[in-house]
Design a protein around this motif. Sequence first.
Motif, short mmCIF file in Angstrom:
data_model
loop_
_atom_site.label_atom_id
_atom_site.label_comp_id
_atom_site.label_asym_id
_atom_site.label_seq_id
_atom_site.Cartn_x
_atom_site.Cartn_y
_atom_site.Cartn_z
N ALA A 98 0.84 -1.21 0.00
CA ALA A 98 0.00 0.00 0.00
C ALA A 98 0.87 1.26 0.00
O ALA A 98 0.60 2.21 -0.74
CB ALA A 98 -0.93 -0.01 1.21
N ARG A 99 1.92 1.26 0.79
CA ARG A 99 2.82 2.41 0.86
C ARG A 99 3.55 2.62 -0.47
O ARG A 99 3.64 3.74 -0.97
CB ARG A 99 3.82 2.22 2.00
N ALA A 100 4.02 1.53 -1.07
CA ALA A 100 4.74 1.63 -2.35
C ALA A 100 3.83 2.15 -3.45
O ALA A 100 4.24 3.00 -4.26
CB ALA A 100 5.32 0.28 -2.73
N LEU A 101 2.59 1.66 -3.51
CA LEU A 101 1.65 2.12 -4.54
C LEU A 101 1.29 3.60 -4.34
O LEU A 101 1.15 4.34 -5.30
CB LEU A 101 0.38 1.27 -4.52
N ARG A 102 1.15 4.01 -3.09
CA ARG A 102 0.82 5.40 -2.79
C ARG A 102 1.98 6.31 -3.17
O ARG A 102 1.80 7.35 -3.81
CB ARG A 102 0.47 5.55 -1.31
N GLU A 103 3.20 5.92 -2.81
CA GLU A 103 4.37 6.76 -3.07
C GLU A 103 4.72 6.82 -4.55
O GLU A 103 5.06 7.87 -5.08
CB GLU A 103 5.57 6.25 -2.28
N LEU A 109 -4.46 1.89 -1.99
CA LEU A 109 -4.85 0.49 -2.07
C LEU A 109 -6.16 0.23 -1.35
O LEU A 109 -6.99 -0.54 -1.82
CB LEU A 109 -3.74 -0.41 -1.53
N HIS A 110 -6.38 0.87 -0.22
CA HIS A 110 -7.61 0.59 0.53
C HIS A 110 -8.86 1.06 -0.22
O HIS A 110 -9.95 0.57 0.03
CB HIS A 110 -7.54 1.19 1.94
N ASP A 111 -8.70 1.99 -1.17
CA ASP A 111 -9.86 2.43 -1.97
C ASP A 111 -10.27 1.41 -3.02
O ASP A 111 -11.43 1.39 -3.44
CB ASP A 111 -9.55 3.76 -2.68
N ILE A 112 -9.35 0.60 -3.47
CA ILE A 112 -9.65 -0.35 -4.55
C ILE A 112 -9.60 -1.80 -4.09
O ILE A 112 -9.89 -2.70 -4.88
CB ILE A 112 -8.68 -0.15 -5.74
N TRP A 113 -9.26 -2.03 -2.83
CA TRP A 113 -9.04 -3.39 -2.36
C TRP A 113 -10.34 -4.19 -2.30
O TRP A 113 -11.36 -3.72 -1.85
CB TRP A 113 -8.41 -3.39 -0.97
N HIS A 114 -10.26 -5.42 -2.76
CA HIS A 114 -11.25 -6.46 -2.50
C HIS A 114 -10.51 -7.78 -2.54
O HIS A 114 -9.40 -7.87 -3.09
CB HIS A 114 -12.42 -6.41 -3.50
N GLY A 116 -10.74 -10.44 -4.19
CA GLY A 116 -10.45 -11.03 -5.49
C GLY A 116 -9.57 -10.18 -6.38
O GLY A 116 -9.41 -10.49 -7.56
N LEU A 117 -8.99 -9.12 -5.86
CA LEU A 117 -8.15 -8.23 -6.66
C LEU A 117 -6.96 -8.99 -7.22
O LEU A 117 -6.23 -9.65 -6.48
CB LEU A 117 -7.66 -7.05 -5.81
N THR A 118 -6.79 -8.91 -8.53
CA THR A 118 -5.67 -9.60 -9.18
C THR A 118 -4.55 -8.59 -9.46
O THR A 118 -4.76 -7.37 -9.40
CB THR A 118 -6.11 -10.24 -10.51
N LEU A 119 -3.39 -9.12 -9.80
CA LEU A 119 -2.28 -8.24 -10.18
C LEU A 119 -2.65 -7.43 -11.43
O LEU A 119 -2.31 -6.26 -11.54
CB LEU A 119 -1.02 -9.05 -10.44
N GLY A 120 -3.35 -8.07 -12.37
CA GLY A 120 -3.79 -7.36 -13.57
C GLY A 120 -4.77 -6.24 -13.24
O GLY A 120 -4.70 -5.15 -13.80
N GLY A 121 -5.70 -6.50 -12.32
CA GLY A 121 -6.64 -5.46 -11.89
C GLY A 121 -5.92 -4.31 -11.20
O GLY A 121 -6.26 -3.14 -11.41
N LEU A 122 -4.93 -4.65 -10.41
CA LEU A 122 -4.14 -3.62 -9.74
C LEU A 122 -3.33 -2.82 -10.76
O LEU A 122 -3.27 -1.58 -10.69
CB LEU A 122 -3.22 -4.27 -8.70
N PHE A 123 -2.74 -3.50 -11.73
CA PHE A 123 -1.99 -2.81 -12.78
C PHE A 123 -2.91 -1.89 -13.58
O PHE A 123 -2.53 -0.77 -13.92
CB PHE A 123 -1.32 -3.83 -13.71
#
Length: 135
Positions: A98-103, A109-114, A116-123
């Motif tokens: 979460a810290r790395a994605l924010r920086e 991350l907490h806004d999009i977390w669920h 079933g979140l996949t790496l592709g969804g995160l990307f």
Amino acid sequence: MSLFLVLILAALAWVAFHDWQLPNALRYRPFQGRAWRSSFPSASRKDIRDFLAVFGSACAFAACDRLHLRPDDPVLNVVRAAKPSRWMPDATDIEPLARALRERYGVLLHDIWHDGLTLGGLFQRVQQARGKPAV
């Protein structure tokens, strides 16, 4: 007493060596660059590698292991596999990510977390935050 010390040192060395590597199920996959490119044809190789570098370093994976991750891998499963001694990852396991994605990307991350979140969804969310087409 010295045998006990040798056993302790051997156990610590084994833990230190195995802690930074991908778990076997992920480590022995072939590189997944083709899966990333077919899932995100408009994304550059650099964008994909940068994302995997951020994700991998947050999970303490070696640089050579990051390309073994697939876009359809659930984030929770990868984090869980990185810490096999735990049954369920907790906030301390997710916080570095979460810290790395924010920086790096300004993604919360907490806004999009669920679960079933996949790496592709995160990307995809990272690409959207950067103003780039995700697909």
